[in-house]
Design a protein around this motif. Structure first.
Motif, PDB file in Angstrom:
ATOM      1  N   ILE A  78       0.821  -1.209   0.000  1.00  0.00           N
ATOM      2  CA  ILE A  78       0.000   0.000   0.000  1.00  0.00           C
ATOM      3  C   ILE A  78       0.856   1.260   0.000  1.00  0.00           C
ATOM      4  CG2 ILE A  78      -1.678   1.337   1.349  1.00  0.00           C
ATOM      5  CD1 ILE A  78      -2.883  -1.387   2.201  1.00  0.00           C
ATOM      6  N   TRP A  79       1.896   1.293   0.830  1.00  0.00           N
ATOM      7  CA  TRP A  79       2.751   2.478   0.826  1.00  0.00           C
ATOM      8  C   TRP A  79       3.601   2.541  -0.443  1.00  0.00           C
ATOM      9  CZ3 TRP A  79       2.562   6.681   3.929  1.00  0.00           C
ATOM     10  CH2 TRP A  79       1.759   6.576   5.069  1.00  0.00           C
ATOM     11  N   GLY A  80       3.878   1.379  -1.039  1.00  0.00           N
ATOM     12  CA  GLY A  80       4.534   1.385  -2.350  1.00  0.00           C
ATOM     13  C   GLY A  80       3.650   2.050  -3.401  1.00  0.00           C
ATOM     14  N   GLY A  81       2.333   1.739  -3.356  1.00  0.00           N
ATOM     15  CA  GLY A  81       1.398   2.430  -4.240  1.00  0.00           C
ATOM     16  C   GLY A  81       1.315   3.911  -3.918  1.00  0.00           C
ATOM     17  N   GLY A  82       1.419   4.246  -2.624  1.00  0.00           N
ATOM     18  CA  GLY A  82       1.391   5.641  -2.224  1.00  0.00           C
ATOM     19  C   GLY A  82       2.576   6.424  -2.754  1.00  0.00           C
ATOM     20  N   PHE A  83       3.711   5.738  -2.984  1.00  0.00           N
ATOM     21  CA  PHE A  83       4.882   6.423  -3.530  1.00  0.00           C
ATOM     22  C   PHE A  83       4.608   6.933  -4.940  1.00  0.00           C
ATOM     23  CE2 PHE A  83       8.974   6.300  -5.848  1.00  0.00           C
ATOM     24  CZ  PHE A  83       9.659   7.251  -5.101  1.00  0.00           C
ATOM     25  N   VAL A  84       3.832   6.185  -5.709  1.00  0.00           N
ATOM     26  CA  VAL A  84       3.449   6.637  -7.054  1.00  0.00           C
ATOM     27  C   VAL A  84       2.643   7.926  -6.957  1.00  0.00           C
ATOM     28  CG1 VAL A  84       2.180   6.021  -9.150  1.00  0.00           C
ATOM     29  CG2 VAL A  84       3.474   4.263  -7.912  1.00  0.00           C
ATOM     30  N   PHE A  85       1.726   7.975  -5.967  1.00  0.00           N
ATOM     31  CA  PHE A  85       0.936   9.194  -5.752  1.00  0.00           C
ATOM     32  C   PHE A  85       1.834  10.349  -5.283  1.00  0.00           C
ATOM     33  CE2 PHE A  85      -1.165  11.954  -2.672  1.00  0.00           C
ATOM     34  CZ  PHE A  85      -2.210  12.465  -3.440  1.00  0.00           C
ATOM     35  N   LEU A  86       2.768  10.055  -4.391  1.00  0.00           N
ATOM     36  CA  LEU A  86       3.648  11.091  -3.839  1.00  0.00           C
ATOM     37  C   LEU A  86       4.346  11.878  -4.940  1.00  0.00           C
ATOM     38  CD1 LEU A  86       5.184  12.283  -1.289  1.00  0.00           C
ATOM     39  CD2 LEU A  86       6.916  10.524  -1.767  1.00  0.00           C
ATOM     40  N   ARG A  87       4.719  11.213  -6.006  1.00  0.00           N
ATOM     41  CA  ARG A  87       5.459  11.861  -7.092  1.00  0.00           C
ATOM     42  C   ARG A  87       4.615  12.906  -7.828  1.00  0.00           C
ATOM     43  NH1 ARG A  87       7.926   6.950 -10.430  1.00  0.00           N
ATOM     44  NH2 ARG A  87       8.876   8.686 -11.608  1.00  0.00           N
ATOM     45  N   GLN A  88       3.298  12.901  -7.579  1.00  0.00           N
ATOM     46  CA  GLN A  88       2.429  13.892  -8.208  1.00  0.00           C
ATOM     47  C   GLN A  88       2.180  15.105  -7.313  1.00  0.00           C
ATOM     48  OE1 GLN A  88      -1.149  12.109 -10.027  1.00  0.00           O
ATOM     49  NE2 GLN A  88      -0.297  10.112  -9.490  1.00  0.00           N
ATOM     50  N   THR A  89       2.779  15.112  -6.133  1.00  0.00           N
ATOM     51  CA  THR A  89       2.480  16.166  -5.166  1.00  0.00           C
ATOM     52  C   THR A  89       3.737  16.938  -4.804  1.00  0.00           C
ATOM     53  OG1 THR A  89       2.836  14.748  -3.227  1.00  0.00           O
ATOM     54  CG2 THR A  89       0.633  14.746  -4.199  1.00  0.00           C
ATOM     55  N   ASP A  90       3.546  18.184  -4.389  1.00  0.00           N
ATOM     56  CA  ASP A  90       4.641  19.039  -3.944  1.00  0.00           C
ATOM     57  C   ASP A  90       4.035  20.147  -3.091  1.00  0.00           C
ATOM     58  OD1 ASP A  90       6.675  21.045  -3.705  1.00  0.00           O
ATOM     59  OD2 ASP A  90       7.702  20.145  -5.417  1.00  0.00           O
ATOM     60  N   ARG A  91       4.545  20.305  -1.884  1.00  0.00           N
ATOM     61  CA  ARG A  91       3.985  21.317  -0.992  1.00  0.00           C
ATOM     62  C   ARG A  91       4.090  22.730  -1.572  1.00  0.00           C
ATOM     63  NH1 ARG A  91       2.718  21.091   4.417  1.00  0.00           N
ATOM     64  NH2 ARG A  91       3.911  19.187   4.855  1.00  0.00           N
ATOM     65  N   ASN A  92       5.066  22.945  -2.425  1.00  0.00           N
ATOM     66  CA  ASN A  92       5.286  24.284  -2.976  1.00  0.00           C
ATOM     67  C   ASN A  92       4.489  24.554  -4.243  1.00  0.00           C
ATOM     68  OD1 ASN A  92       7.264  24.931  -0.960  1.00  0.00           O
ATOM     69  ND2 ASN A  92       8.733  23.644  -2.082  1.00  0.00           N
ATOM     70  N   ILE A  93       3.712  23.558  -4.679  1.00  0.00           N
ATOM     71  CA  ILE A  93       2.869  23.720  -5.868  1.00  0.00           C
ATOM     72  C   ILE A  93       1.416  23.770  -5.420  1.00  0.00           C
ATOM     73  CG2 ILE A  93       2.122  22.652  -8.031  1.00  0.00           C
ATOM     74  CD1 ILE A  93       4.885  21.400  -8.251  1.00  0.00           C
ATOM     75  N   PRO A  94       0.609  24.712  -5.948  1.00  0.00           N
ATOM     76  CA  PRO A  94      -0.803  24.793  -5.544  1.00  0.00           C
ATOM     77  C   PRO A  94      -1.544  23.476  -5.768  1.00  0.00           C
ATOM     78  CG  PRO A  94      -0.180  26.728  -6.809  1.00  0.00           C
ATOM     79  CD  PRO A  94       0.968  25.766  -6.906  1.00  0.00           C
ATOM     80  N   SER A  95      -2.533  23.231  -4.922  1.00  0.00           N
ATOM     81  CA  SER A  95      -3.318  21.999  -5.003  1.00  0.00           C
ATOM     82  C   SER A  95      -4.070  21.914  -6.323  1.00  0.00           C
ATOM     83  CB  SER A  95      -4.331  21.957  -3.851  1.00  0.00           C
ATOM     84  OG  SER A  95      -5.293  20.945  -4.073  1.00  0.00           O
ATOM     85  N   PRO A  96      -4.126  20.722  -6.917  1.00  0.00           N
ATOM     86  CA  PRO A  96      -4.947  20.549  -8.126  1.00  0.00           C
ATOM     87  C   PRO A  96      -6.447  20.550  -7.826  1.00  0.00           C
ATOM     88  CG  PRO A  96      -3.992  18.457  -7.471  1.00  0.00           C
ATOM     89  CD  PRO A  96      -3.387  19.493  -6.571  1.00  0.00           C
ATOM     90  N   GLU A  97      -6.803  20.421  -6.535  1.00  0.00           N
ATOM     91  CA  GLU A  97      -8.198  20.391  -6.095  1.00  0.00           C
ATOM     92  C   GLU A  97      -9.033  19.429  -6.941  1.00  0.00           C
ATOM     93  OE1 GLU A  97      -9.978  24.216  -5.531  1.00  0.00           O
ATOM     94  OE2 GLU A  97      -8.523  24.782  -3.978  1.00  0.00           O
ATOM     95  N   MET A  98      -8.553  18.201  -7.002  1.00  0.00           N
ATOM     96  CA  MET A  98      -9.280  17.174  -7.751  1.00  0.00           C
ATOM     97  C   MET A  98     -10.679  17.015  -7.198  1.00  0.00           C
ATOM     98  SD  MET A  98      -8.299  13.175  -8.465  1.00  0.00           S
ATOM     99  CE  MET A  98      -7.385  13.528  -9.969  1.00  0.00           C
ATOM    100  N   ASP A  99     -11.663  16.906  -8.088  1.00  0.00           N
ATOM    101  CA  ASP A  99     -13.058  16.796  -7.686  1.00  0.00           C
ATOM    102  C   ASP A  99     -13.558  15.369  -7.882  1.00  0.00           C
ATOM    103  OD1 ASP A  99     -15.446  18.375  -6.778  1.00  0.00           O
ATOM    104  OD2 ASP A  99     -16.278  17.508  -8.604  1.00  0.00           O
ATOM    105  N   VAL A 100     -14.619  15.057  -7.197  1.00  0.00           N
ATOM    106  CA  VAL A 100     -15.177  13.714  -7.230  1.00  0.00           C
ATOM    107  C   VAL A 100     -15.630  13.298  -8.634  1.00  0.00           C
ATOM    108  CG1 VAL A 100     -17.532  14.429  -6.660  1.00  0.00           C
ATOM    109  CG2 VAL A 100     -16.726  12.161  -5.967  1.00  0.00           C
ATOM    110  N   PHE A 101     -15.879  14.257  -9.501  1.00  0.00           N
ATOM    111  CA  PHE A 101     -16.345  13.946 -10.854  1.00  0.00           C
ATOM    112  C   PHE A 101     -15.222  14.016 -11.891  1.00  0.00           C
ATOM    113  CE2 PHE A 101     -20.296  15.594  -8.821  1.00  0.00           C
ATOM    114  CZ  PHE A 101     -21.014  14.405  -8.861  1.00  0.00           C
TER     115      PHE A 101
END
Length: 428
Positions: free
Chosen positions: A280-303
């Motif tokens: 599970i945390w290995g899968g989370g690493f793939v997600f981590l690569r899409q995030t950066d505290r210094n970049i504004p949130s993409p604000e992904m929506d449920v749709f």
């Protein structure tokens, strides 16, 4: 309700700073009080220990309602410290009930039922939050969310006052829960120390305890709060706690499966848990690569497209959490039958757990890179399981029981069950 609020990320605020600072106060207080609250429980009893514990939650929610309008951060921090004191009482009493009320063969089921009810509260809170915030795509959650939480938390605290006293509880096999004798404060302090000296194996669980709430800050603040819109945060939160219920129910049933002896069940549970951590945390690493505290949130929506895969990852984090918590409690319950010793174990668990949560709250408040909160969470979970392995290999098939002369005796798994039933029958 607290979990539903925390699961929104930042306790429902856009910026998690106030919640992180309150979390530092909460968990630091909890860590200190948690080590000693078992002594208070032995004097007050389960009923009043739990009632005192319920007081702080409504104040904590009220502080964030106030913060919506005044940005009064000192009040939020004070409410966190008060909640840390109260929560130490609540969770000590809860741990004693969950581990000492059921029979040996029903302990895993009892833990699962407790976790089901515990997370049902979070599901209700998350559903309220989702309904209140469905039309909100950005910003903090509505005032109505906090008001509903406050009302439910007040009712919960009052209901503790009508709990049945422990000495009146009759187990399914006809035995009574062991009565606690309170010889004095000095004796209880010595008992706390003696618990560590006579059964030092429990120290091998301390890293697991430290990790057990550590990962929440990353999941709630650095995944849910950062990456998603307000209503999607509420939607994710609902499914997070539903998954917790299902995971606890299934894993608790497995831990009570009598066709396999306890030592084998716990070793299988350890292997399953370690595998889950890595996958599970290995899968989370793939997600981590899409995030950066210094970049504004993409604000992904449920749709949005591909949202469902992010939801599955978040639910997988929840599944791992439920299995982790159930396994910790089952391990402690398997190490002793004495309610006083279980109160000490529960105090160790919640205190060390709070220390871990305080550390990562400070890291998140200092806005360290996401890779730090992610990597430390993953490393702690995997490493703590390795440290605990000797206990599952060589200690858990034995359990300490009280002899008639008041001394402790370590017996094998099956011997302990038979001895416990006979001993309680003689006493009754």
């Amino acid at each position: 309700m607290y979990n539903a609020l925390a699961g929104l990320g930042g306790a429902g605020q856009v910026d998690a700073t106030a919640q992180n600072n309150a979390g530092i106060a909460l968990h630091t207080t909890f860590a200190v009080v948690g080590f000693l609250v078992g002594i208070a429980h032995n004097f007050l009893g389960t009923k009043w220990t739990m009632a005192i514990g319920g007081i702080g939650y409504c104040v904590y929610s009220a502080a964030f309602l106030c913060y919506n309008h005044t940005h009064n951060e000192p009040f939020v921090i004070f409410s966190g410290a008060l909640l840390g004191f109260c929560a130490a009482f609540l969770w000590c009493a809860q741990g004693v009930v969950m581990m000492s009320y059921p029979t040996e063969a029903e302990r895993g089921r009892a833990i699962a039922i407790t976790w089901l009810l515990f997370n049902l509260g979070a599901v209700i809170g998350a559903a309220v939050s989702l309904g209140q915030n469905w039309s909100v795509k950005a910003g903090h959650v509505t005032d109505g969310t906090y008001v509903v939480f406050i009302v439910l938390e007040v009712v919960g605290a009052l209901l503790c006052c009508v709990l049945t006293p422990s000495e009146k509880i009759i187990r399914s096999d006809g035995t009574k829960v062991q009565n606690l004798i309170h010889p004095g404060l000095k004796s209880d302090i010595v008992g706390l120390y003696t618990t560590l000296v006579t059964d030092p194996w429990v120290i091998l669980l301390f890293p697991m305890f430290f990790a057990s709430n550590y990962f929440y800050t990353y999941q709630f603040n650095d995944v849910n709060s950062y990456f998603f819109s307000t209503r999607t945060r509420a939607f994710n939160n609902l499914w997070y706690w539903i998954t917790q219920i299902l995971g606890a129910a299934c894993f608790g049933a497995f831990l009570d499966w009598q066709r396999i002896n306890r030592r084998t069940r716990t070793l299988m549970g350890w292997m399953f848990l370690f595998s889950m951590v890595m996958v599970i945390w290995g899968g989370g690493f793939v997600f981590l690569r899409q995030t950066d505290r210094n970049i504004p949130s993409p604000e992904m929506d449920v749709f949005d497209n591909n949202y469902i895969w992010y939801l599955f990852l978040y639910m997988a984090y929840a599944l791992l959490d439920s299995v982790w918590q159930v396994f910790c409690y089952y391990t402690m319950g398997a190490m002793a039958n004495d309610p006083r010793k279980l109160a000490y174990y529960s105090g160790f668990y919640k205190s060390i757990q709070a220390a871990g949560a305080a550390v990562i709250s400070k890291l998140d408040a200092d806005k360290v890179p996401f890779v730090v909160t992610f990597g430390s969470s993953w490393g702690l979970m995997a490493g703590s399981l390795v440290v605990s392995l000797p206990l599952y290999l060589w200690r858990l098939h034995k359990i300490q029981t009280k002899q008639e002369n008041g001394t402790e005796e370590i017996r094998n798994d099956s011997q302990s069950i038979n001895y416990s039933a006979k001993h309680n029958g003689l006493k009754n």
